[in-house]
Scaffold this motif. Structure first.
Motif, PDB file in Angstrom:
ATOM      1  N   MET A  27       1.034  -1.342  -0.521  1.00  0.00           N
ATOM      2  CA  MET A  27       0.043   0.251   0.055  1.00  0.00           C
ATOM      3  C   MET A  27       1.141   1.699   0.801  1.00  0.00           C
ATOM      4  SD  MET A  27      -3.230  -0.964   2.658  1.00  0.00           S
ATOM      5  CE  MET A  27      -3.998   0.313   3.145  1.00  0.00           C
ATOM      6  N   ARG A  28       2.209   1.090   0.557  1.00  0.00           N
ATOM      7  CA  ARG A  28       2.638   2.510   1.145  1.00  0.00           C
ATOM      8  C   ARG A  28       3.781   2.509  -0.652  1.00  0.00           C
ATOM      9  NH1 ARG A  28       6.939   0.535   3.901  1.00  0.00           N
ATOM     10  NH2 ARG A  28       5.244   0.855   6.172  1.00  0.00           N
ATOM     11  N   GLU A  29       3.570   1.026  -1.333  1.00  0.00           N
ATOM     12  CA  GLU A  29       4.402   1.980  -2.878  1.00  0.00           C
ATOM     13  C   GLU A  29       3.485   2.345  -3.751  1.00  0.00           C
ATOM     14  OE1 GLU A  29       5.650  -2.192  -3.899  1.00  0.00           O
ATOM     15  OE2 GLU A  29       7.292  -2.410  -2.751  1.00  0.00           O
ATOM     16  N   ALA A  30       2.259   1.988  -3.588  1.00  0.00           N
ATOM     17  CA  ALA A  30       0.569   2.110  -4.514  1.00  0.00           C
ATOM     18  C   ALA A  30       0.440   3.796  -3.732  1.00  0.00           C
ATOM     19  CB  ALA A  30      -0.185   1.389  -4.478  1.00  0.00           C
ATOM     20  N   ALA A  31       0.873   4.462  -2.660  1.00  0.00           N
ATOM     21  CA  ALA A  31       0.240   5.216  -2.421  1.00  0.00           C
ATOM     22  C   ALA A  31       0.532   6.778  -3.419  1.00  0.00           C
ATOM     23  CB  ALA A  31       1.095   5.987  -1.072  1.00  0.00           C
ATOM     24  N   LEU A  32      -0.039   8.041  -3.651  1.00  0.00           N
ATOM     25  CA  LEU A  32      -0.015   8.270  -4.306  1.00  0.00           C
ATOM     26  C   LEU A  32       0.728  10.001  -3.145  1.00  0.00           C
ATOM     27  CD1 LEU A  32      -0.937  10.764  -6.568  1.00  0.00           C
ATOM     28  CD2 LEU A  32      -2.943  10.764  -4.946  1.00  0.00           C
ATOM     29  N   LEU A  37      -0.657  15.287  -6.727  1.00  0.00           N
ATOM     30  CA  LEU A  37      -2.264  15.122  -7.077  1.00  0.00           C
ATOM     31  C   LEU A  37      -2.263  16.637  -7.102  1.00  0.00           C
ATOM     32  CD1 LEU A  37      -4.583  14.436  -6.963  1.00  0.00           C
ATOM     33  CD2 LEU A  37      -4.173  14.471  -4.139  1.00  0.00           C
ATOM     34  N   ASP A  38      -0.565  17.698  -6.535  1.00  0.00           N
ATOM     35  CA  ASP A  38      -1.239  18.547  -6.872  1.00  0.00           C
ATOM     36  C   ASP A  38      -0.944  19.142  -7.691  1.00  0.00           C
ATOM     37  OD1 ASP A  38      -2.011  18.829  -4.299  1.00  0.00           O
ATOM     38  OD2 ASP A  38       0.275  19.752  -3.685  1.00  0.00           O
ATOM     39  N   GLN A  39       0.340  18.795  -8.798  1.00  0.00           N
ATOM     40  CA  GLN A  39       0.862  19.284  -9.831  1.00  0.00           C
ATOM     41  C   GLN A  39      -0.724  18.250 -10.896  1.00  0.00           C
ATOM     42  OE1 GLN A  39       4.073  17.508 -10.619  1.00  0.00           O
ATOM     43  NE2 GLN A  39       5.580  18.737 -10.634  1.00  0.00           N
ATOM     44  N   LEU A  40      -0.952  17.694 -10.554  1.00  0.00           N
ATOM     45  CA  LEU A  40      -2.519  16.590 -11.638  1.00  0.00           C
ATOM     46  C   LEU A  40      -3.230  17.892 -11.875  1.00  0.00           C
ATOM     47  CD1 LEU A  40      -3.510  14.856 -12.809  1.00  0.00           C
ATOM     48  CD2 LEU A  40      -4.090  13.649 -11.409  1.00  0.00           C
ATOM     49  N   GLY A  56     -11.098   7.157 -12.801  1.00  0.00           N
ATOM     50  CA  GLY A  56     -10.647   7.822 -11.026  1.00  0.00           C
ATOM     51  C   GLY A  56      -9.391   7.773 -10.793  1.00  0.00           C
ATOM     52  N   THR A  57      -8.792   8.333 -10.174  1.00  0.00           N
ATOM     53  CA  THR A  57      -7.360   8.650  -9.891  1.00  0.00           C
ATOM     54  C   THR A  57      -7.195   8.517 -10.142  1.00  0.00           C
ATOM     55  OG1 THR A  57      -8.893   9.751  -7.707  1.00  0.00           O
ATOM     56  CG2 THR A  57      -6.358  10.155  -7.996  1.00  0.00           C
ATOM     57  N   ALA A  58      -6.448   6.923  -9.860  1.00  0.00           N
ATOM     58  CA  ALA A  58      -5.483   5.929 -10.629  1.00  0.00           C
ATOM     59  C   ALA A  58      -5.011   5.914 -11.931  1.00  0.00           C
ATOM     60  CB  ALA A  58      -6.009   4.517 -10.214  1.00  0.00           C
ATOM     61  N   ARG A  59      -5.842   6.396 -12.534  1.00  0.00           N
ATOM     62  CA  ARG A  59      -5.982   6.554 -14.584  1.00  0.00           C
ATOM     63  C   ARG A  59      -5.151   7.418 -14.210  1.00  0.00           C
ATOM     64  NH1 ARG A  59      -4.108   4.858 -18.786  1.00  0.00           N
ATOM     65  NH2 ARG A  59      -4.738   5.023 -20.431  1.00  0.00           N
ATOM     66  N   ALA A  60      -5.806   8.410 -14.209  1.00  0.00           N
ATOM     67  CA  ALA A  60      -5.163   9.984 -14.058  1.00  0.00           C
ATOM     68  C   ALA A  60      -3.747   9.960 -13.611  1.00  0.00           C
ATOM     69  CB  ALA A  60      -6.729  10.985 -13.462  1.00  0.00           C
ATOM     70  N   LEU A  61      -3.532   9.850 -13.179  1.00  0.00           N
ATOM     71  CA  LEU A  61      -2.470   9.756 -13.079  1.00  0.00           C
ATOM     72  C   LEU A  61      -0.951   9.090 -13.336  1.00  0.00           C
ATOM     73  CD1 LEU A  61      -2.608   9.371  -8.380  1.00  0.00           C
ATOM     74  CD2 LEU A  61      -1.414  11.203 -10.547  1.00  0.00           C
ATOM     75  N   GLU A  62      -1.494   7.591 -13.681  1.00  0.00           N
ATOM     76  CA  GLU A  62      -0.999   6.697 -14.576  1.00  0.00           C
ATOM     77  C   GLU A  62      -0.866   8.004 -16.290  1.00  0.00           C
ATOM     78  OE1 GLU A  62      -1.381   2.969 -17.380  1.00  0.00           O
ATOM     79  OE2 GLU A  62      -2.464   2.748 -15.658  1.00  0.00           O
ATOM     80  N   LEU A  63      -1.160   8.427 -16.234  1.00  0.00           N
ATOM     81  CA  LEU A  63      -1.281   9.504 -17.459  1.00  0.00           C
ATOM     82  C   LEU A  63      -0.279  10.545 -17.543  1.00  0.00           C
ATOM     83  CD1 LEU A  63      -5.289   9.600 -19.118  1.00  0.00           C
ATOM     84  CD2 LEU A  63      -3.620   8.241 -19.890  1.00  0.00           C
ATOM     85  N   PHE A  64      -0.977  10.833 -15.816  1.00  0.00           N
ATOM     86  CA  PHE A  64       0.248  12.078 -15.595  1.00  0.00           C
ATOM     87  C   PHE A  64       1.522  11.792 -15.469  1.00  0.00           C
ATOM     88  CE2 PHE A  64       2.044  14.848 -12.052  1.00  0.00           C
ATOM     89  CZ  PHE A  64       2.462  15.699 -13.068  1.00  0.00           C
TER      90      PHE A  64
END
Length: 84
Positions: A27-32, A37-40, A56-64
């Motif tokens: 969970m720590r490795e996958a944590a945001l 998040l601020d940059q996104l 959701g957030t996971a896909r958006a962060l992946e694209l970011f």
């Protein structure tokens, strides 16, 4: 019977703690991170916003992250010019 319980209970607690440690490390490795998040949210692209609302957030962060690591990244070029 009590001797078995006095041996079995600490072993069960120890195995449970080891299992929870593994779960926590994943969970720590996958944590945001807050900075990501601020940059996104400060400089989103249309595809990232679409992904944020639809998937959701996971896909958006992946694209970011893919955008941030891309070879034609303007931010990286600006940072390297400024730091030189």
């Amino acid at each position: 019977m009590t001797a078995w319980l006095s041996v079995l209970v600490p072993l069960l607690v120890m195995f449970f703690a080891l299992g929870m440690e593994r779960v926590e490390s994943r969970m720590r490795e996958a944590a945001l991170r807050q900075e990501e998040l601020d940059q996104l949210l400060e400089q989103p692209r249309p595809d990232e916003v679409r992904a944020l609302f639809r998937q959701g957030t996971a896909r958006a962060l992946e694209l970011f992250r893919l955008r941030d690591r891309g070879p034609g990244n303007r931010r990286t070029a600006r940072r390297s010019k400024v730091s030189s």
